[in-house]
Write an enzyme that holds these catalytic residues in place. Structure first.
Site, PDB file in Angstrom:
ATOM      1  N   HIS A  83       0.816  -1.218   0.000  1.00 34.01           N
ATOM      2  CA  HIS A  83       0.000   0.000   0.000  1.00 34.01           C
ATOM      3  C   HIS A  83       0.849   1.267   0.000  1.00 34.01           C
ATOM      4  CE1 HIS A  83       0.067  -0.214   4.551  1.00 34.01           C
ATOM      5  NE2 HIS A  83       0.055   1.096   4.424  1.00 34.01           N
ATOM      6  N   ASP A 219       1.512  -7.642   2.215  1.00 31.89           N
ATOM      7  CA  ASP A 219       1.514  -6.193   1.958  1.00 31.89           C
ATOM      8  C   ASP A 219       2.951  -5.691   1.763  1.00 31.89           C
ATOM      9  OD1 ASP A 219       0.899  -3.517   1.806  1.00 31.89           O
ATOM     10  OD2 ASP A 219      -0.578  -3.588   3.411  1.00 31.89           O
ATOM     11  N   SER A 651       4.113   2.093   8.435  1.00 26.67           N
ATOM     12  CA  SER A 651       3.898   1.140   7.356  1.00 26.67           C
ATOM     13  C   SER A 651       5.194   0.909   6.613  1.00 26.67           C
ATOM     14  CB  SER A 651       2.854   1.674   6.384  1.00 26.67           C
ATOM     15  OG  SER A 651       1.595   1.311   6.831  1.00 26.67           O
TER      16      SER A 651
END
Ligand code: ARG
Ligand code: GLU
Length: 716
Positions: A83, A219, A651
């Site tokens: 992402h 991810d 992230s």
């Protein structure tokens, strides 16, 4: 006295829960090393952060401004989240070469693709500059004098720090301005896309699984930093070569167990851990619920239309995902805070603080007024904050209004230009042309959203808190949102892609349209009202809150000398440590701390938007062809939970074992624990980590790009 001390020790032990905290890496020796070692760490502080020698910090990258990445080869190869790479992957995707859907793999360096405006930043050094920033300020300095001195000092120090280098620098306040730190950084501008799994793997579970545990998506995406021949940052060029880092992160294939030490190193964005009970009360009982309710209305309308039409589904996908992301986060946050009795916990702490302050007249004089003052500011700020929420989450949730705002800015710049004043008309125009208003727009959906949002506004905002023109409009239409919406949309002139483009292409010809167009007219009234009557007071209050919080923290540090304080996240480099840990989301339920490929097959729904599984992955699963990436028990582990204190911006952060080897990449938090931005509940707050063995499995076994592993330092 004895009792107060006892109570204080209690509070302190309550507050400094082992896993809570995002620590400054240069202060580990002074603050955390003992505790980290006690919890299993095998590294020295110098190995984690050093200015003179290479250390792990040299392999931690701030990626694309808001994410983290880590260097895993001596040729500048970096890992981050899918992402985080999403917009780069999307940028290179076309209908024919749909990398989002199918994934992308460069099979050699020539096939790696440069992505404009994608930066990778590495920290060179961090320095405490508090004294230098505050130099010249005296007890008698006025607020504005303090401001101007601080600003001037910061500017000079930032400049001085990088004289004769190619580095960049910035200074940021910590603890509400009680401390200041200088960051000297090196920013690389040639970053190339190396690989990304298909969305069905990288985003498996989609919005349904977002912020949730158990989790099953890989991810991750892979990029490479390029530098010039001298290993320095350079604009993109075919002459550039892979960057040679000062440190390469080794990757462990050995996995982890419940209770193992973990460390997350990255760039957390924003937390507010030291707020008062008044603030937490406002967030959990007013602001979060309001924003959640407004977004829910909007998402439901979008979702219904997306289900009706593929065209709408595709054009609203990104918009929907980003609205849904924080919708879900705020909901988890407010529920978590409620379940944890956060306001009562803050109040208890505040009463202990006051009790300690009141034992000493000097402290009482200095800190005794904080809570009454905070209470006073918040009683006003609460109303203003609600107004601001209605602006951004309700009025501007209507795309037509939101886009009109841009045209209003443009119009103001044009007026300045016509008067011969300095203006940014040309650059603003050029910038807006690129934005592509109404590109992903469906008018019928926006009409429904407009009606729903106006209804919310009419019911939620009293007449005296509305822009006069909007209010008269509402009154004249008998509070009928439907009627107002119909009027606006049947009389506006720009609510579609072609019309907006025509206007932008020959803007000066269409300026007077703006005065007659009802959407422009109304939006203009709204923008003016907010910038004249809401934002100035709102910002004034925020400043006052900041000053009070600054004093409050100063007081806490003075009173609770044994407590270790960590600064709120502010997008600077931090270390969080904890352990691999499961959790019990509610009575009768206990989650495992890891998931496996078997779970992907359990979730599998053929041809589903979120839960389809690629045939090749199904095949690898049925043959149990996991190579060296399986766990000791033969299962392929996908993700795990740990108790590291993380937030948005973490992230892509590397998750290390006790030896500083990579065991995974951070990518999310659990829903029950999203409250950790405000208050950390050690029983519920978990970060969610992609198991690096699953990453390697996807690269090698699924994508056939195993040649990349030759660059890596694998620890078997
Ligand atoms: N919740 C994660 C992070 O905040 C991932 C968001 C992107 N993924 C998604 N399904 N929308 O911000
Ligand atoms: N997905 C988040 C990010 O983009 C990390 C999750 C969190 O907020 O902890 O940074």
């Amino acid at each position: 006295m004895k009792q107060t001390l006892l109570a204080l020790t209690l509070i302190i032990s309550l507050l400094s829960k082992a896993d809570e905290g995002m620590w400054l890496p240069q202060l580990l020796n002074a603050m955390n090393m003992k505790d980290m070692k006690k919890n299993g760490l095998k590294l020295t502080a110098e190995q984690i952060y050093s200015v003179n020698k290479s250390s792990i910090k040299d392999a931690i990258v701030q990626f694309a401004g808001g994410c983290t990445a880590e260097i895993v080869s001596n040729q500048g190869l970096i890992l981050t989240n899918h992402h985080c790479g999403y917009s780069a992957i999307a940028y290179h995707s076309t209908v024919e070469k749909d990398y989002l859907t199918n994934g992308f793999w460069a099979m050699n360096k020539k096939e790696e693709v440069y992505t404009p405006n994608l930066n990778a930043t590495i920290i060179q050094r961090i320095e405490d500059v508090t004294a230098k920033v505050l130099k010249g300020i005296t007890a008698n300095s006025t607020e504005s004098k303090k401001d101007s001195i601080t600003k001037a000092n910061i500017k000079a120090l930032e400049k001085e720090a990088i004289v004769g280098t190619h580095y960049e620098s910035f200074i940021k306040p910590f603890f509400y301005g009680n401390e200041y730190y200088l960051f000297v950084v090196e920013t690389f501008k040639d970053v190339r896309m190396v690989g990304a799994p298909p969305s069905s793997i990288g985003k498996f579970g989609g919005e349904s699984d977002n912020w949730m545990w158990p989790r099953h998506n890989a991810d991750f995406s892979v990029f490479r930093i390029y530098a010039n021949k001298d290993n320095k940052p350079a604009e993109y060029s075919t002459d550039n070569v892979p960057y040679k880092p000062k440190h390469v992160i080794p990757i462990s294939l050995k996995g982890y167990n419940q209770g193992d030490f973990t460390m997350v190193y990255g760039f957390p964005g924003r937390t507010q851990e030291y707020l008062s009970s008044y603030a937490v009360d406002m967030i959990m009982n007013e602001s979060d619920p309001l924003k959640v309710a407004l977004r829910e209305k909007r998402l439901n309308i979008m979702n219904a239309d997306m289900l009706q039409s593929d065209a709408v589904r595709i054009s609203y996908a990104t918009k929907y995902a980003s609205i849904a992301n924080y919708y879900k986060k705020w909901m988890g946050e407010m529920n978590g805070l409620k379940n944890y009795d956060a306001v009562a916990k803050k109040q208890l702490f505040e009463s202990k603080f006051s009790a300690a302050v009141n034992t000493d007249p000097v402290k009482k004089e200095k800190y005794g007024n904080i809570f009454p003052q905070l209470q006073k500011v918040y009683s006003e700020y609460k109303t203003l904050s609600k107004q601001v929420d209605y602006y951004s989450e309700c009025l501007l949730a209507i795309d037509a209004f939101n886009y009109a705002r841009f045209f209003i800015t443009l119009n103001n710049e044009l007026k300045k230009k016509q008067k011969g004043a300095t203006n940014t008309y040309e650059t603003t125009l050029a910038e807006y042309k690129k934005l592509g208003f109404f590109k992903n727009y469906n008018k019928p959906t926006d009409i429904k959203i407009c009606e729903a949002m106006l209804n919310e506004y009419i019911n939620g905002v009293s007449s005296n808190n509305r822009p006069y023109i909007l209010d008269s409009f509402i009154v004249a239409n008998n509070n009928d949102a439907k009627k107002i919406t119909e009027f606006l949309f049947s009389n506006t002139n720009f609510v579609d892609k072609e019309k907006a483009e025509t206007m932008l292409n020959d803007y000066e010809k269409y300026t007077n349209l703006y005065e007659r167009d009802p959407v422009f007219y109304l939006t203009n009234a709204i923008v003016k009202y907010y910038s004249n009557s809401v934002f100035p007071q709102f910002q004034y209050d925020e400043r006052e809150i900041n000053e009070l919080q600054k004093l409050y923290l100063q007081g806490q540090k003075e009173l609770f000398k044994d407590k270790k304080f960590y600064p709120d996240a502010n997008s600077t480099l931090r270390v969080a440590y904890g352990k691999v840990n499961n959790y019990k989301p509610k009575d009768g339920v206990e989650y495992n701390y890891y998931t496996t490929l078997d779970g992907i097959m359990e979730k599998y729904i053929a041809n589903d938007e979120e839960f389809d599984v690629h045939p090749k992955l199904r095949d690898l699963h049925s043959k149990k062809d996991y190579g060296p990436y399986a766990n000791k028990d033969g299962k392929l582990q996908v993700a795990f939970t740990a108790s590291n204190h993380t937030t948005g911006g973490n992230s892509g952060s590397p998750v290390f074992n006790a030896k500083g080897q990579l065991i995974g990449t951070n990518f999310d938090r659990n829903w029950e624990g999203t409250m950790s931005d405000i208050m950390y509940n050690p029983n519920q707050c978990r970060n969610i980590v992609l198991d690096v063995r699953y990453t390697l499995f996807v690269i090698d076994k699924f994508a056939g790009a195993g040649y990349l592993l030759n660059e890596m330092k694998l620890v078997k």
